[in-house]
Design an enzyme around this catalytic site. Structure first.
Site, PDB file in Angstrom:
ATOM      1  N   SER B 130      19.608 -18.133  33.832  1.00  0.00           N
ATOM      2  CA  SER B 130      18.389 -18.502  33.822  1.00  0.00           C
ATOM      3  C   SER B 130      18.301 -20.117  32.954  1.00  0.00           C
ATOM      4  O   SER B 130      17.681 -21.013  33.613  1.00  0.00           O
ATOM      5  CB  SER B 130      17.209 -17.609  33.086  1.00  0.00           C
ATOM      6  OG  SER B 130      17.168 -16.477  33.758  1.00  0.00           O
ATOM      7  N   LEU B 170       5.092 -24.330  34.969  1.00  0.00           N
ATOM      8  CA  LEU B 170       4.246 -24.232  36.212  1.00  0.00           C
ATOM      9  C   LEU B 170       3.313 -23.037  35.777  1.00  0.00           C
ATOM     10  O   LEU B 170       1.998 -23.221  36.078  1.00  0.00           O
ATOM     11  CB  LEU B 170       4.915 -24.153  37.512  1.00  0.00           C
ATOM     12  CG  LEU B 170       4.203 -24.166  38.687  1.00  0.00           C
ATOM     13  CD1 LEU B 170       3.435 -25.325  39.031  1.00  0.00           C
ATOM     14  CD2 LEU B 170       5.134 -23.666  39.620  1.00  0.00           C
ATOM     15  N   THR B 171       4.000 -22.027  35.520  1.00  0.00           N
ATOM     16  CA  THR B 171       3.073 -20.663  35.542  1.00  0.00           C
ATOM     17  C   THR B 171       2.007 -20.818  34.357  1.00  0.00           C
ATOM     18  O   THR B 171       2.554 -21.189  33.255  1.00  0.00           O
ATOM     19  CB  THR B 171       4.253 -19.478  35.274  1.00  0.00           C
ATOM     20  OG1 THR B 171       4.875 -19.590  36.606  1.00  0.00           O
ATOM     21  CG2 THR B 171       3.406 -18.131  35.053  1.00  0.00           C
ATOM     22  N   GLU B 172       0.987 -20.290  34.636  1.00  0.00           N
ATOM     23  CA  GLU B 172       0.082 -20.050  33.513  1.00  0.00           C
ATOM     24  C   GLU B 172      -0.470 -18.687  33.396  1.00  0.00           C
ATOM     25  O   GLU B 172      -0.066 -17.976  34.184  1.00  0.00           O
ATOM     26  CB  GLU B 172      -1.487 -20.707  33.795  1.00  0.00           C
ATOM     27  CG  GLU B 172      -1.029 -22.399  34.076  1.00  0.00           C
ATOM     28  CD  GLU B 172      -2.101 -23.307  34.440  1.00  0.00           C
ATOM     29  OE1 GLU B 172      -3.433 -22.687  34.312  1.00  0.00           O
ATOM     30  OE2 GLU B 172      -2.074 -24.615  34.355  1.00  0.00           O
ATOM     31  N   HIS B 175      -2.365 -17.833  36.157  1.00  0.00           N
ATOM     32  CA  HIS B 175      -2.213 -18.230  37.407  1.00  0.00           C
ATOM     33  C   HIS B 175      -0.516 -18.128  37.693  1.00  0.00           C
ATOM     34  O   HIS B 175       0.236 -19.050  37.078  1.00  0.00           O
ATOM     35  CB  HIS B 175      -2.424 -19.659  37.699  1.00  0.00           C
ATOM     36  CG  HIS B 175      -4.076 -19.912  37.660  1.00  0.00           C
ATOM     37  ND1 HIS B 175      -4.928 -19.508  38.936  1.00  0.00           N
ATOM     38  CD2 HIS B 175      -4.678 -20.174  36.898  1.00  0.00           C
ATOM     39  CE1 HIS B 175      -6.070 -19.561  38.681  1.00  0.00           C
ATOM     40  NE2 HIS B 175      -6.186 -20.027  37.354  1.00  0.00           N
ATOM     41  N   ALA B 284      16.106 -23.516  42.535  1.00  0.00           N
ATOM     42  CA  ALA B 284      16.591 -22.487  41.677  1.00  0.00           C
ATOM     43  C   ALA B 284      16.716 -21.093  42.395  1.00  0.00           C
ATOM     44  O   ALA B 284      17.724 -20.626  42.156  1.00  0.00           O
ATOM     45  CB  ALA B 284      15.449 -22.233  40.610  1.00  0.00           C
ATOM     46  N   LEU B 380      26.692   6.096  35.042  1.00  0.00           N
ATOM     47  CA  LEU B 380      27.113   6.281  33.764  1.00  0.00           C
ATOM     48  C   LEU B 380      26.596   7.299  32.846  1.00  0.00           C
ATOM     49  O   LEU B 380      27.035   7.351  31.754  1.00  0.00           O
ATOM     50  CB  LEU B 380      27.189   4.737  33.289  1.00  0.00           C
ATOM     51  CG  LEU B 380      28.377   4.013  33.259  1.00  0.00           C
ATOM     52  CD1 LEU B 380      28.569   3.467  34.483  1.00  0.00           C
ATOM     53  CD2 LEU B 380      28.292   2.895  32.272  1.00  0.00           C
ATOM     54  N   GLU B 405      10.436 -16.691  39.838  1.00  0.00           N
ATOM     55  CA  GLU B 405      10.656 -17.591  41.020  1.00  0.00           C
ATOM     56  C   GLU B 405      10.051 -17.027  42.368  1.00  0.00           C
ATOM     57  O   GLU B 405      10.717 -17.054  43.166  1.00  0.00           O
ATOM     58  CB  GLU B 405      12.294 -17.809  41.149  1.00  0.00           C
ATOM     59  CG  GLU B 405      12.660 -18.399  39.826  1.00  0.00           C
ATOM     60  CD  GLU B 405      12.520 -19.730  39.710  1.00  0.00           C
ATOM     61  OE1 GLU B 405      12.222 -20.324  40.764  1.00  0.00           O
ATOM     62  OE2 GLU B 405      12.971 -20.365  38.632  1.00  0.00           O
ATOM     63  N   GLY B 406       8.859 -16.309  42.342  1.00  0.00           N
ATOM     64  CA  GLY B 406       8.548 -15.693  43.246  1.00  0.00           C
ATOM     65  C   GLY B 406       8.694 -14.260  43.177  1.00  0.00           C
ATOM     66  O   GLY B 406       9.848 -13.911  43.537  1.00  0.00           O
TER      67      GLY B 406
END
Lengths: 254, 429
Positions: B130, B170-172, B175, B284, B380, B405-406
């Site tokens: 990331s 970008l992300t809020e 939103h 990305a 495991l 990322e969606g």
């Protein structure tokens, strides 16, 4: 001094691969097996590139003897920082019998042709473990040699080499031009960075034939047979020291 | 006993034999006797043979770095939630930051190489990947694609070296999937030739320690534009998000802007509207499509080794049909996924790729990888929940990777719209 260093790089079976002997016991299986640069040759390349970065020498030339695939090994050296490569084409039967004597003749001829100031090799290859090429090359050129080097330093026009020997460390001063063979602790080879891998694509690899160098590839050695090491057998537990001693005597070890 | 031993040797040998026939084929003459083609579970459809020589060198060199330098750090970094800022500089030295950019100290490799790089990093940890993705695709890419020459000269070389670290805002809080509704505003001040930014962004990888932030805000004309903010600007703060149980090896936080004055030279002039941020996200997402499969591969290989080693009821767990079926499914999805990513990478390199293709593969790789990680964890048993065995860390991480990322569902809607022509993001029409 030309400021040019020749570095020999050998393409060998990757150290992590499990070696198998051919069914006819003539040699080991190499077809389709993963190959890479001999680890000691990586150390040799790293040392040469470091010398160039310290501006003690001007050009690093990577040399490899072998078939077409040897170019991959040269490319790796170029990606580590060598300036150009020389691929000495040896294939087929000649390649099967190629050994330290032939390679050292080739290296000596190239050292003269390229007016090299220094020849750096790995101390030995991990496939044949000969540990001869560096020494033979020095002898053919009548140059001093600093083998099993764990430290190399320029001292005016002389070279100080710290060698790893059985008793510890030996420091010698040799004059230039010289042959040096790299031991494990000489340095830690760098990772080839992406920009350098991309740059390596543009660097030149020249093609040369042994005949052009006046080298005769005939081998003095004939491999009779290759066998796997004997299978490990189970051990025997003994109860007392006397038992141990008598068992050893029976086995002819005492 | 002897039979099991022989079986184990056969498994090990067939793995070795398989490596034999899967080696590179370029530039080498065919061997005189063609050996029978062995199936290689490590590379079932010969991805190796489809790569160029430098892509192989790049992947091998970087794989060695990741295994030798990143793997030893990860258990404690994840356990104690420590972000090793040094790895950014190390990756910068390797030249893997912004690798597809030409010039400005970047390597200029193919997109396939970028994918291979992402796969190797994520094989170690999705958090590390990331960090790499944000720096390369979400900070360097927008500056390169939408910035001025001055901005590129000022920031790109330092970002490439890892000297400065960036983040993408970008992300809020209100939103996420719906960025067009963002509340962050950028008001232009003609007198001082600055923009005043106010608002907050959340779930921002790198923000607590970032030197710069590429923030997207709505301007007076209602259009969304990108701005480069620098740490130290008055009114800008980047608090860390606590209590995060995914991607713990990377630092995540908010970007809080309280009337931050941003000089107009810091506006990215060549993007307006959501096309700007989406261009970055697609860049990305492509890397993530490859990366998630790297994590899946690790889990698959780890589960295989564990079930070969662990003996229950006198036989290795791997002897069981339930185990083998799970591994067969893992092998299939990973192999097919990698082939699709390779094709996508080649299309991008030829400039023949559409964004929906990337959506399709991001969604597929992440969904499948999460599933593989969960299955592997199960295989495991109790040991599967210990971070010493790594898999549980991938399970935790892939939850975030599947979401950011969606989300998995959002990409489904993107594809649904492409398939039917009908959008289903909003109610009403």
């Amino acid at each position: 001094m030309s400021g040019r260093v020749l570095v020999g790089v050998k393409r060998v079976i990757d150290y992590a691969v499990k070696i198998r002997v051919k069914p006819d016991n003539s040699s080991v299986v190499t077809d389709g097996v993963k190959h890479s640069m001999n680890p000691f040759c990586e150390i040799a390349v790293e040392e040469a590139v470091k010398l160039k970065e310290k501006k003690l020498i001007k050009e690093v030339v990577a040399v490899s003897c072998g078939p077409q695939q040897a170019q991959e090994t040269i490319r790796t050296a170029l990606a580590m920082g060598a300036d150009r490569g020389i691929h000495v084409e040896v294939s087929g039967k000649d390649y099967e019998t190629l050994g330290p004597l032939q390679v050292s003749k080739i290296m000596a001829a190239l050292a003269k042709k390229e007016e090299a100031q220094l020849v750096i090799l790995g101390k030995q290859a991990i496939d044949d473990d000969c540990n001869q090429t560096g020494q033979m090359t020095a002898a053919l050129l009548d140059w001093p040699q600093g083998t099993f080097a764990s430290e190399v330093a320029f001292d005016g026009d002389k070279i100080k080499v710290v060698r790893e020997i059985d008793g510890g460390l030996e420091t010698i001063m040799i004059s230039s031009p010289a042959v040096i063979t790299a031991d494990l602790r000489l340095n830690t080879p760098r990772y080839a960075t992406l920009p350098n891998i991309m740059k390596a694509k543009k660097k030149k690899i020249a093609n040369v034939k042994p005949a052009d160098l006046g080298v005769d590839l005939t081998s003095r050695l004939e491999v009779l047979r290759v066998d796997e090491p004997p299978q490990r057998e189970a051990g025997v537990k003994v109860e007392t020291v006397d038992d141990l001693v008598s068992k050893l005597k029976d086995a002819g070890r005492l | 006993m002897a039979l099991r031993g022989a079986l184990c040797r056969l498994l090990v040998n067939s793995q070795r034999c398989a490596i034999i026939s899967a080696s590179r084929a370029q530039g080498t003459a065919a061997p005189a006797r063609r050996a029978k083609v062995q199936f290689n579970w490590l590379d079932a459809l010969d991805l190796e043979g489809q790569l160029t020589e430098d892509e192989i060198m790049i992947r091998d060199s970087f794989r060695t770095y990741c295994q030798e330098k990143l793997m030893p750090r990860i258990i404690l970094a994840n356990r104690n939630e420590v972000f090793h800022r040094e790895i950014v500089s190390e990756m910068g030295e390797m030249g893997v930051l912004g690798p597809t950019i030409k010039g400005y100290g970047c390597a200029g490799t193919s997109y396939v190489a970028y994918g291979l790089i992402a796969r190797e990093v994520e094989r170690v940890d999705s958090g590390y990947r990331s960090v790499m993705s944000v720096q390369s695709s979400l900070v360097m890419h927008p500056i390169n694609a939408y910035g001025t020459e001055e901005q590129k000269q000022k920031y790109l070389p330092k970002l490439a070296r890892g000297e400065i670290l960036g983040c993408f805002g970008l992300t809020e809080p209100n939103h996420g999937s719906d960025p067009s509704g963002m509340e962050t505003r950028a008001k232009y001040n003609p007198s001082s030739r600055t923009y005043t930014l106010s608002g907050s962004k959340t779930w921002i990888t790198n923000s607590p320690v970032a030197d710069i932030a590429v923030v997207w805000a709505k301007c007076d004309d209602g259009k969304i534009r990108g701005f480069i903010l620098e740490r130290g600007m008055k009114g800008l703060s980047t608090p860390k998000i606590e209590g995060k149980f995914s991607l713990r090896a990377s630092a995540t936080g908010m970007i809080v802007m309280d009337e931050v004055e941003v000089p107009e030279e810091n506006l990215l002039p060549n993007a307006s509207g959501l096309g700007g941020p989406f261009g970055c996200l697609n860049n990305a997402r492509y890397g993530i499509a490859w990366g998630a499969l790297g994590a899946a591969e690790f889990c698959f290989h780890a589960a295989r080794q564990y079930t070969l080693d662990r003996i229950q009821f006198g036989v290795p767990l791997a002897r069981n049909q339930l185990m083998q079926k799970k591994m067969a499914d893992m092998l299939t999805e990973i192999t097919i996924g990698l082939q699709s990513c390779l094709q996508l990478g080649r299309l991008i390199d030829q400039k023949k790729a559409a964004p929906d293709m990337i959506s399709m593969l991001k969604r597929n790789s992440c969904g499948k990888a999460l599933d593989i990680a969960r299955q592997a964890r199960d295989m495991l048993g109790g040991n599967g929940i210990a971070d010493e065995y790594h898999i549980i860390r991938h399970v935790m991480n892939l939850e975030a990777v599947n979401t950011y990322e969606g989300t998995h569902d959002i990409h489904a809607l993107i594809l649904g719209r492409a398939i039917t022509g009908l959008q289903s993001f909003t109610v009403g029409k």
